[in-house]
Design a protein around this motif. Structure first.
Motif, PDB file in Angstrom:
ATOM      1  N   LEU A 285      44.600  23.745  47.925  1.00  0.00           N
ATOM      2  CA  LEU A 285      45.336  24.781  47.210  1.00  0.00           C
ATOM      3  C   LEU A 285      46.236  25.574  48.149  1.00  0.00           C
ATOM      4  N   ALA A 286      47.473  25.750  47.774  1.00  0.00           N
ATOM      5  CA  ALA A 286      48.382  26.581  48.562  1.00  0.00           C
ATOM      6  C   ALA A 286      47.979  28.042  48.384  1.00  0.00           C
ATOM      7  N   VAL A 287      47.688  28.706  49.487  1.00  0.00           N
ATOM      8  CA  VAL A 287      47.242  30.101  49.412  1.00  0.00           C
ATOM      9  C   VAL A 287      48.068  30.955  50.366  1.00  0.00           C
ATOM     10  N   THR A 288      47.999  32.256  50.152  1.00  0.00           N
ATOM     11  CA  THR A 288      48.666  33.207  51.039  1.00  0.00           C
ATOM     12  C   THR A 288      47.795  33.437  52.273  1.00  0.00           C
ATOM     13  N   PRO A 289      48.315  34.083  53.303  1.00  0.00           N
ATOM     14  CA  PRO A 289      47.478  34.400  54.465  1.00  0.00           C
ATOM     15  C   PRO A 289      46.267  35.260  54.108  1.00  0.00           C
ATOM     16  N   GLU A 290      46.324  35.933  52.952  1.00  0.00           N
ATOM     17  CA  GLU A 290      45.186  36.749  52.492  1.00  0.00           C
ATOM     18  C   GLU A 290      44.204  35.927  51.652  1.00  0.00           C
ATOM     19  N   MET A 291      44.491  34.631  51.497  1.00  0.00           N
ATOM     20  CA  MET A 291      43.650  33.661  50.789  1.00  0.00           C
ATOM     21  C   MET A 291      43.688  33.793  49.274  1.00  0.00           C
ATOM     22  N   THR A 292      44.688  34.470  48.717  1.00  0.00           N
ATOM     23  CA  THR A 292      44.870  34.510  47.267  1.00  0.00           C
ATOM     24  C   THR A 292      45.650  33.273  46.832  1.00  0.00           C
ATOM     25  N   VAL A 293      45.393  32.823  45.601  1.00  0.00           N
ATOM     26  CA  VAL A 293      46.138  31.691  45.036  1.00  0.00           C
ATOM     27  C   VAL A 293      47.257  32.257  44.173  1.00  0.00           C
ATOM     28  N   PRO A 294      48.507  32.096  44.561  1.00  0.00           N
ATOM     29  CA  PRO A 294      49.624  32.682  43.810  1.00  0.00           C
ATOM     30  C   PRO A 294      49.623  32.234  42.344  1.00  0.00           C
ATOM     31  N   GLY A 295      49.814  33.209  41.452  1.00  0.00           N
ATOM     32  CA  GLY A 295      49.909  32.915  40.025  1.00  0.00           C
ATOM     33  C   GLY A 295      48.581  32.873  39.308  1.00  0.00           C
ATOM     34  N   LEU A 296      47.463  32.943  40.043  1.00  0.00           N
ATOM     35  CA  LEU A 296      46.146  32.904  39.402  1.00  0.00           C
ATOM     36  C   LEU A 296      45.406  34.187  39.733  1.00  0.00           C
ATOM     37  N   ASP A 297      45.264  35.037  38.743  1.00  0.00           N
ATOM     38  CA  ASP A 297      44.646  36.342  38.956  1.00  0.00           C
ATOM     39  C   ASP A 297      43.161  36.197  39.309  1.00  0.00           C
ATOM     40  N   ILE A 338      37.800  40.811  49.331  1.00  0.00           N
ATOM     41  CA  ILE A 338      37.181  41.081  48.021  1.00  0.00           C
ATOM     42  C   ILE A 338      36.810  42.558  47.921  1.00  0.00           C
ATOM     43  N   LEU A 339      36.220  43.077  48.997  1.00  0.00           N
ATOM     44  CA  LEU A 339      35.871  44.498  49.023  1.00  0.00           C
ATOM     45  C   LEU A 339      37.115  45.367  48.886  1.00  0.00           C
ATOM     46  N   ALA A 340      38.183  44.976  49.590  1.00  0.00           N
ATOM     47  CA  ALA A 340      39.428  45.739  49.510  1.00  0.00           C
ATOM     48  C   ALA A 340      39.989  45.711  48.082  1.00  0.00           C
ATOM     49  N   THR A 341      39.863  44.563  47.414  1.00  0.00           N
ATOM     50  CA  THR A 341      40.333  44.463  46.026  1.00  0.00           C
ATOM     51  C   THR A 341      39.541  45.402  45.119  1.00  0.00           C
ATOM     52  N   LEU A 342      38.228  45.427  45.289  1.00  0.00           N
ATOM     53  CA  LEU A 342      37.387  46.303  44.469  1.00  0.00           C
ATOM     54  C   LEU A 342      37.693  47.768  44.714  1.00  0.00           C
ATOM     55  N   ARG A 343      38.048  48.075  45.952  1.00  0.00           N
ATOM     56  CA  ARG A 343      38.253  49.469  46.332  1.00  0.00           C
ATOM     57  C   ARG A 343      39.734  49.870  46.347  1.00  0.00           C
ATOM     58  N   HIS A 344      40.574  48.961  45.823  1.00  0.00           N
ATOM     59  CA  HIS A 344      42.015  49.228  45.695  1.00  0.00           C
ATOM     60  C   HIS A 344      42.642  49.535  47.057  1.00  0.00           C
ATOM     61  N   GLN A 345      42.284  48.732  48.027  1.00  0.00           N
ATOM     62  CA  GLN A 345      42.837  48.846  49.376  1.00  0.00           C
ATOM     63  C   GLN A 345      43.670  47.600  49.676  1.00  0.00           C
ATOM     64  N   PRO A 346      44.551  47.666  50.670  1.00  0.00           N
ATOM     65  CA  PRO A 346      45.372  46.484  51.001  1.00  0.00           C
ATOM     66  C   PRO A 346      44.528  45.361  51.605  1.00  0.00           C
ATOM     67  N   LEU A 347      44.933  44.136  51.301  1.00  0.00           N
ATOM     68  CA  LEU A 347      44.254  42.974  51.859  1.00  0.00           C
ATOM     69  C   LEU A 347      44.782  42.694  53.261  1.00  0.00           C
ATOM     70  N   LYS A 348      43.976  42.009  54.072  1.00  0.00           N
ATOM     71  CA  LYS A 348      44.435  41.670  55.417  1.00  0.00           C
ATOM     72  C   LYS A 348      44.554  40.152  55.558  1.00  0.00           C
ATOM     73  N   PRO A 349      45.568  39.700  56.291  1.00  0.00           N
ATOM     74  CA  PRO A 349      45.738  38.250  56.480  1.00  0.00           C
ATOM     75  C   PRO A 349      44.700  37.695  57.450  1.00  0.00           C
ATOM     76  N   TYR A 350      44.401  36.411  57.304  1.00  0.00           N
ATOM     77  CA  TYR A 350      43.463  35.760  58.208  1.00  0.00           C
ATOM     78  C   TYR A 350      44.207  35.265  59.443  1.00  0.00           C
ATOM     79  N   ALA A 351      43.644  35.539  60.618  1.00  0.00           N
ATOM     80  CA  ALA A 351      44.242  35.068  61.878  1.00  0.00           C
ATOM     81  C   ALA A 351      43.124  34.788  62.867  1.00  0.00           C
ATOM     82  N   HIS A 352      43.112  33.589  63.399  1.00  0.00           N
ATOM     83  CA  HIS A 352      42.112  33.229  64.410  1.00  0.00           C
ATOM     84  C   HIS A 352      42.680  32.110  65.271  1.00  0.00           C
TER      85      HIS A 352
END
Length: 454
Positions: A285-297, A338-352
């Motif tokens: 699945l194509a995902v954003t750096p924050e691991m969300t799938v565009p177009g799927l809530d 997921i926690l940030a989504t529940l708490r209405h905070q910005p998501l962070k991108p994955y980097a390693h």
């Protein structure tokens, strides 16, 4: 007000890391967490070849999901076979065969991967895989059974076919499998005085021009030398043209009498990915750096299921490799998002940044490249086993693995068969259940009643 429902699919490195961080971080009444998995353990996949060779017991790398000191996750024993992202329903086939519609508010897709196969005559009917704990246990039984049967046989042709073993796939899984199992048969030969050890032959083949190219030319050559010294015949630029119950035909025209074909030629994302109406990259699945799938809530994907941009490389189109070290770290970042989504905070991108590679070839043999430093022999073995040992999630698992290593080093192996699935062909389709997933139409049929009911 009902608590948000978080559904995590898959108990691999990514899924378990996500669940464990959620358990530690969520407030008691902040959300409900459920985990879909057919097994109540996390499998430490990189050590499967050592289970197949008998160095480790199966239980030592099956880390119980119920040992968490803060266990609050509901475990659903089954596999996700479809997702209706519009209705926010995951269709689950429980281990009883019952179909369950599980609603969610946020779903984390980490279903792992399956063995990648090709349209080769006889492959699905004759090849064994190395992807599950059951497959590793079965292969050990099967290989020892070939020695037993060859030892008892008076037919030279039968002996020849039972004592030739073919592993397809020159990646980490295939190379470690061939190396560990060759060591098993080499040690076992001493207990079979009627067998000529020279008749036991292992073949490792791969269509690629190099063995484990990620290691670099120098370490790749070192691995080839180690395998060659142990009598493993490596053929590159070669694959399987046809497979049968008693012989294998290579693409270079060779026909080998063989009753053991182990297929490790890569993996593909779980068929669950295909049940979503979403863009894919190389089957993931194509995902954003924050691991969300565009177009799927509410849909997130990671690990083998998500083509996650590798922001550390700074290259367009670069994606994170589907390795354990990335999956574990993605799981923890996923929980934070997921926690940030529940708490209405910005998501962070994955980097390693990748920490390196380790390849355990059994005994004192290994090649490793930690942080870009090339090692072979005992230093590489120390790094490889140290890395695997430290990555095990519980102290119980670490104790079991270390005890197994020490016991095997001192006492060796007993070459015991358990007769596990002795009446089964033990082929790929017997263990990975890739034909159980639903089509888009079947998923909509299952969820239609829930949508109509509001």
């Amino acid at each position: 007000m009902a608590r948000p429902r978080i559904l995590v699919v898959g108990a691999g490195f990514a899924g378990v890391a996500c669940v464990r961080r959620l358990e530690r971080s969520l407030a008691a009444d902040e959300a409900d967490v459920s985990l879909v998995t057919p097994f109540s353990y996390q499998l430490y996949l990189p050590l499967l070849p050592q289970v197949a060779s008998g160095v480790l017991t199966p239980q030592s790398i099956a880390v119980s999901l119920r040992r968490s000191s803060r266990h609050r996750t509901r475990i659903i024993p089954g596999g996700a076979v479809g997702v209706d992202a519009k209705a926010k329903v995951c269709v689950i086939r429980k281990i009883t065969g019952e179909i369950l519609n599980e609603p969610y508010d946020h779903i984390v897709l980490a279903p792992g991967s399956v063995t990648r196969t090709f349209d080769i005559p006889g492959l699905l009917d004759s090849a064994r895989g190395m992807k599950t704990l059951a497959e590793a246990a079965y292969i050990r039984d099967h290989v020892i059974a070939q020695l037993d049967l060859a030892d008892a046989s008076q037919d030279e042709a039968e002996r020849a076919s039972r004592l030739q073993f073919v592993v397809v796939g020159g990646g980490y899984a295939g190379t470690e499998t061939a190396a560990c199992l060759q060591r098993l048969t080499s040690n076992a030969a001493k207990r079979y005085p009627r067998l000529d050890p020279k008749l036991i032959k292992w073949h490792l083949i791969d269509i690629a021009p190099k063995l484990m190219p990620e290691l670099g030319d120098k370490l790749g050559r070192s691995a080839l030398e180690i395998l060659g010294e142990r009598g493993i015949e490596v053929s590159l630029g070669v694959s399987i043209a046809k497979a049968g119950p008693e012989e294998v035909t290579f693409t270079d025209g060779r026909v080998l009498p063989c009753r053991t074909l182990i297929w490790t030629a890569g993996v593909a994302a779980s068929p669950l990915v295909a049940t979503l109406d979403a863009e894919t990259v190389r089957g993931r699945l194509a995902v954003t750096p924050e691991m969300t799938v565009p177009g799927l809530d509410g849909v997130f994907a990671l690990g083998d299921a998500g083509a996650l941009p590798d922001v550390t490389k700074g290259e367009d189109g670069a994606i994170c490799p589907p390795t354990a070290q990335h999956a574990m770290r993605q799981g923890r970042t996923m929980a934070d998002n997921i926690l940030a989504t529940l708490r209405h905070q910005p998501l962070k991108p994955y980097a390693h940044k990748d920490l390196g590679l380790v390849v355990d070839l059994g005994g004192k043999d290994a090649v490793s490249k930690p942080l870009g430093i090339e090692l072979r022999g005992l230093p590489a073995q120390a790094v490889a086993r140290g890395y695997h040992w430290s990555a095990l999630r519980t102290n119980v698992a670490k104790t079991r693995v270390m005890t197994n290593w020490l016991l095997n080093a001192v006492a060796g192996d007993d070459f015991v068969r358990t007769n596990f699935q002795s009446r089964s062909a033990g082929t790929l389709r017997d263990f990975e259940y890739t034909n159980t997933y639903l089509t888009r139409e079947e998923i909509l049929e299952h969820t239609r009643g829930m949508v109509a009911g509001g």
